[in-house]
Design a protein around this motif. Sequence first.
Motif, PDB file in Angstrom:
ATOM      1  N   THR A 149      27.753  41.293 -13.755  1.00  0.00           N
ATOM      2  CA  THR A 149      26.893  40.433 -11.781  1.00  0.00           C
ATOM      3  C   THR A 149      27.729  39.216 -12.222  1.00  0.00           C
ATOM      4  O   THR A 149      28.518  38.647 -12.430  1.00  0.00           O
ATOM      5  N   ILE A 150      27.709  38.655 -10.372  1.00  0.00           N
ATOM      6  CA  ILE A 150      28.094  38.031  -9.988  1.00  0.00           C
ATOM      7  C   ILE A 150      27.785  36.486 -10.827  1.00  0.00           C
ATOM      8  O   ILE A 150      27.848  35.631 -11.022  1.00  0.00           O
ATOM      9  N   LYS A 151      26.069  36.840 -10.764  1.00  0.00           N
ATOM     10  CA  LYS A 151      25.560  35.803 -11.409  1.00  0.00           C
ATOM     11  C   LYS A 151      25.826  35.170 -13.346  1.00  0.00           C
ATOM     12  O   LYS A 151      25.858  34.414 -13.428  1.00  0.00           O
ATOM     13  N   GLN A 152      26.036  37.021 -13.843  1.00  0.00           N
ATOM     14  CA  GLN A 152      26.379  36.262 -15.113  1.00  0.00           C
ATOM     15  C   GLN A 152      28.241  36.215 -15.692  1.00  0.00           C
ATOM     16  O   GLN A 152      27.993  35.326 -16.340  1.00  0.00           O
ATOM     17  N   ALA A 153      28.443  36.563 -14.857  1.00  0.00           N
ATOM     18  CA  ALA A 153      30.211  35.492 -14.250  1.00  0.00           C
ATOM     19  C   ALA A 153      30.131  34.190 -14.013  1.00  0.00           C
ATOM     20  O   ALA A 153      30.716  33.986 -15.246  1.00  0.00           O
ATOM     21  N   MET A 154      29.085  33.712 -13.715  1.00  0.00           N
ATOM     22  CA  MET A 154      29.372  32.694 -13.347  1.00  0.00           C
ATOM     23  C   MET A 154      28.619  31.722 -14.433  1.00  0.00           C
ATOM     24  O   MET A 154      28.417  30.437 -14.902  1.00  0.00           O
ATOM     25  N   LYS A 155      27.249  31.853 -14.915  1.00  0.00           N
ATOM     26  CA  LYS A 155      27.108  31.849 -16.020  1.00  0.00           C
ATOM     27  C   LYS A 155      27.972  31.716 -17.468  1.00  0.00           C
ATOM     28  O   LYS A 155      28.160  30.945 -17.858  1.00  0.00           O
ATOM     29  N   THR A 156      28.692  32.470 -17.113  1.00  0.00           N
ATOM     30  CA  THR A 156      29.577  32.421 -18.804  1.00  0.00           C
ATOM     31  C   THR A 156      30.662  31.608 -18.508  1.00  0.00           C
ATOM     32  O   THR A 156      31.983  31.012 -18.867  1.00  0.00           O
ATOM     33  N   MET A 157      31.778  31.611 -17.018  1.00  0.00           N
ATOM     34  CA  MET A 157      32.132  30.460 -16.840  1.00  0.00           C
ATOM     35  C   MET A 157      31.987  29.127 -16.922  1.00  0.00           C
ATOM     36  O   MET A 157      32.690  28.506 -17.909  1.00  0.00           O
ATOM     37  N   ILE A 158      30.835  28.691 -17.017  1.00  0.00           N
ATOM     38  CA  ILE A 158      30.475  27.565 -17.298  1.00  0.00           C
ATOM     39  C   ILE A 158      30.185  27.115 -18.593  1.00  0.00           C
ATOM     40  O   ILE A 158      30.609  25.786 -18.772  1.00  0.00           O
ATOM     41  N   ASP A 159      29.855  28.060 -18.996  1.00  0.00           N
ATOM     42  CA  ASP A 159      29.554  28.176 -20.600  1.00  0.00           C
ATOM     43  C   ASP A 159      31.383  27.675 -21.454  1.00  0.00           C
ATOM     44  O   ASP A 159      31.200  27.282 -22.131  1.00  0.00           O
ATOM     45  N   LEU A 185      38.393  30.789  -8.569  1.00  0.00           N
ATOM     46  CA  LEU A 185      37.245  30.381  -8.904  1.00  0.00           C
ATOM     47  C   LEU A 185      36.668  30.593  -7.735  1.00  0.00           C
ATOM     48  O   LEU A 185      35.271  30.369  -7.411  1.00  0.00           O
ATOM     49  N   ARG A 186      36.932  29.583  -6.597  1.00  0.00           N
ATOM     50  CA  ARG A 186      36.362  29.772  -5.416  1.00  0.00           C
ATOM     51  C   ARG A 186      35.410  30.615  -5.005  1.00  0.00           C
ATOM     52  O   ARG A 186      34.580  31.765  -4.238  1.00  0.00           O
ATOM     53  N   ASP A 187      36.444  31.752  -4.727  1.00  0.00           N
ATOM     54  CA  ASP A 187      35.439  32.804  -4.580  1.00  0.00           C
ATOM     55  C   ASP A 187      34.809  33.736  -5.365  1.00  0.00           C
ATOM     56  O   ASP A 187      33.537  34.095  -4.870  1.00  0.00           O
ATOM     57  N   LEU A 188      34.368  33.584  -6.831  1.00  0.00           N
ATOM     58  CA  LEU A 188      33.401  33.484  -7.966  1.00  0.00           C
ATOM     59  C   LEU A 188      31.814  32.385  -7.122  1.00  0.00           C
ATOM     60  O   LEU A 188      30.924  32.644  -6.578  1.00  0.00           O
ATOM     61  N   ILE A 189      32.658  31.170  -6.244  1.00  0.00           N
ATOM     62  CA  ILE A 189      31.433  30.304  -5.974  1.00  0.00           C
ATOM     63  C   ILE A 189      30.428  30.785  -5.106  1.00  0.00           C
ATOM     64  O   ILE A 189      29.550  30.670  -4.297  1.00  0.00           O
ATOM     65  N   VAL A 190      31.892  31.593  -3.598  1.00  0.00           N
ATOM     66  CA  VAL A 190      31.200  31.820  -2.695  1.00  0.00           C
ATOM     67  C   VAL A 190      30.518  33.001  -2.428  1.00  0.00           C
ATOM     68  O   VAL A 190      30.038  33.289  -1.510  1.00  0.00           O
ATOM     69  N   ALA A 191      30.983  33.538  -3.777  1.00  0.00           N
ATOM     70  CA  ALA A 191      30.141  35.267  -3.651  1.00  0.00           C
ATOM     71  C   ALA A 191      28.502  35.008  -3.371  1.00  0.00           C
ATOM     72  O   ALA A 191      28.258  34.520  -4.483  1.00  0.00           O
ATOM     73  N   ARG A 192      28.086  36.120  -3.036  1.00  0.00           N
ATOM     74  CA  ARG A 192      26.470  36.573  -2.747  1.00  0.00           C
ATOM     75  C   ARG A 192      26.334  37.642  -4.019  1.00  0.00           C
ATOM     76  O   ARG A 192      26.818  37.590  -4.749  1.00  0.00           O
ATOM     77  N   GLN A 193      25.185  36.822  -4.620  1.00  0.00           N
ATOM     78  CA  GLN A 193      24.574  37.258  -5.506  1.00  0.00           C
ATOM     79  C   GLN A 193      24.886  38.948  -5.972  1.00  0.00           C
ATOM     80  O   GLN A 193      24.517  38.969  -7.304  1.00  0.00           O
ATOM     81  N   ASP A 194      23.964  39.318  -5.144  1.00  0.00           N
ATOM     82  CA  ASP A 194      23.863  40.878  -5.349  1.00  0.00           C
ATOM     83  C   ASP A 194      25.469  41.224  -4.895  1.00  0.00           C
ATOM     84  O   ASP A 194      25.621  42.759  -4.716  1.00  0.00           O
ATOM     85  N   SER A 196      29.109  42.864  -5.582  1.00  0.00           N
ATOM     86  CA  SER A 196      30.204  43.548  -6.903  1.00  0.00           C
ATOM     87  C   SER A 196      30.869  42.782  -7.413  1.00  0.00           C
ATOM     88  O   SER A 196      31.742  42.568  -6.294  1.00  0.00           O
ATOM     89  N   LEU A 197      30.965  42.677  -8.686  1.00  0.00           N
ATOM     90  CA  LEU A 197      32.210  41.463  -9.162  1.00  0.00           C
ATOM     91  C   LEU A 197      33.610  41.998  -8.836  1.00  0.00           C
ATOM     92  O   LEU A 197      34.370  41.722  -8.074  1.00  0.00           O
ATOM     93  N   SER A 198      33.651  44.115  -8.514  1.00  0.00           N
ATOM     94  CA  SER A 198      34.521  44.544  -8.481  1.00  0.00           C
ATOM     95  C   SER A 198      35.425  43.878  -7.377  1.00  0.00           C
ATOM     96  O   SER A 198      36.434  44.356  -7.263  1.00  0.00           O
ATOM     97  N   ASP A 199      34.776  43.730  -6.250  1.00  0.00           N
ATOM     98  CA  ASP A 199      34.768  43.697  -5.419  1.00  0.00           C
ATOM     99  C   ASP A 199      36.740  42.041  -4.770  1.00  0.00           C
ATOM    100  O   ASP A 199      36.739  41.906  -4.476  1.00  0.00           O
ATOM    101  N   ILE A 200      35.693  41.041  -5.707  1.00  0.00           N
ATOM    102  CA  ILE A 200      36.670  39.649  -5.978  1.00  0.00           C
ATOM    103  C   ILE A 200      37.634  39.799  -6.609  1.00  0.00           C
ATOM    104  O   ILE A 200      38.568  38.757  -7.025  1.00  0.00           O
ATOM    105  N   ILE A 201      38.144  40.776  -8.022  1.00  0.00           N
ATOM    106  CA  ILE A 201      39.029  40.866  -9.040  1.00  0.00           C
ATOM    107  C   ILE A 201      40.108  41.609  -8.205  1.00  0.00           C
ATOM    108  O   ILE A 201      39.794  42.191  -7.444  1.00  0.00           O
ATOM    109  N   MET A 202      40.990  41.164  -8.549  1.00  0.00           N
ATOM    110  CA  MET A 202      42.886  40.945  -7.814  1.00  0.00           C
ATOM    111  C   MET A 202      42.987  41.220  -9.542  1.00  0.00           C
ATOM    112  O   MET A 202      43.730  41.026 -10.067  1.00  0.00           O
ATOM    113  N   THR A 203      43.504  42.785  -8.594  1.00  0.00           N
ATOM    114  CA  THR A 203      43.559  44.093  -9.683  1.00  0.00           C
ATOM    115  C   THR A 203      45.085  44.123  -9.848  1.00  0.00           C
ATOM    116  O   THR A 203      46.021  44.176 -11.222  1.00  0.00           O
TER     117      THR A 203
END
Length: 459
Positions: A149-159, A185-194, A196-203
């Motif tokens: 999730t966005i929240k999990q991704a943010m926490k993993t990034m910070i760790d 990183l900017r896209d992850l920071i401004v993304a809403r917690q609800d 989907s992470l796939s919406d901001i992944i550049m495949t």
Amino acid sequence: MDEELSELLKGLYDLCESSITDDALVEALSDYHEADIADVFPLLSETARKRLSHVLPPNVISDIFSYLDNAEEYIEKMDAERAADIIESMDADDAVDLLDELNEDTRSEIIELMDDEAVEDINLINSYDEDQVGSRMTTNFIIIKSDMTIKQAMKTMIDQAADNDNVSTIYVENENGEYCGAIVLRDLIVARQDASLSDIIMTSYPYLTATESIEECIERLKDYGEDSIPVLGANKKVLGVITSTDLVEAVDDQLGDDYAKLAGLTAEEDMEESLPRSIRKRIPWLLALFFLGLGVSTVVGSFKNVISSLPIIVSFQSLVLDMSGNGGTQSLAVTIRVLSDEKLKGKRILRLIFKELRVGLVNGFILGSLACVISGVFIMLTTASTAAYAFTMSGCIGLALLIAMTMSSMFGTMIPLFFKKIKIDPAVASGPLITTINDLVAVVTYYGLAWLLLIQLAL
């Protein structure tokens, strides 16, 4: 060095040499960039350098040492445990470069004291050849799972950011550990917690493979202009990243290597190399050119009847040869530059050849006309010849210059194109070869025209 920077470094020097407390020194130095501290470091007294190496945290010293050209000199004077702590804190690619400069005993002692993860990263980079992308990568990057999730991704990034400071681009792997894209990183920071992470992944985010040749992919790296690009292994797992700093170093090394090749060296040299090593790098092409030079001398000798009949013509031989060589070298430089930046095919190759041919023709006409006038006056004044004789001879010189410069421009363009076609680095052979070929063309043109126009016409 400009005045402002000079004042900055002077203040930094005075600070490092001052007697303030260690804590105050560390606090004060935190306001300076590591590159500036690196500029001052070699100028400091031995006592001040030892103090800095002791009181600054290993990660700060490692950043300073990454900007030094001779960091190994200071590492070898340190306690092995302190040196190991500093090298552990470096990006793996910088650590590899530094360890390579140390003597074998010191290197082995330091590696024994380093943690397993750092040694594993160093061994990974060392497993690739110098001309492969894997040898340039750093293992300093952040990676997350695509099903987070966005929240999990943010926490993993910070760790992970505690140990990895390349955070501007975050890489993503799927459930099988395979690379599947990147997130700014900017896209992850401004993304809403609800969201989907796939919406901001550049495949479609670009990547390189560790075994790719640096020379072949360097233009792609420059075209992307990203802060970092992931490097994948055979299993599509992210092994490391190539940063913009790595790219600048790669381009600089490539330019140095190309310059060495154009000079007829088998590899780039530096001032610290031994005499035998420098000789080994230079002698192969010199030997080849020696025998080619003998061929040119043989050609000159075949025109001995021209030289004996018209000794004054020898005076202008160097003019024709030098200008022919200069024109060919200019065309060579342009062609090598174009080949390094663009993929030439078909009509574009013909365009390049005809453009350089026209340039050589026009330059040859201008310089040939100038040579005709000046050499005609010179011959008339120094040999008491008639104007008709002097300017007929100078006309031959000017025409030879025109033809030689046109031909040398053509060869300066076509030789590197030919080597590129047969899969040989154009810079390797073109530089030393073009000089001798241009000499041969100029000699044949010059003395051939003199024989035809001045002797056959029985002036």
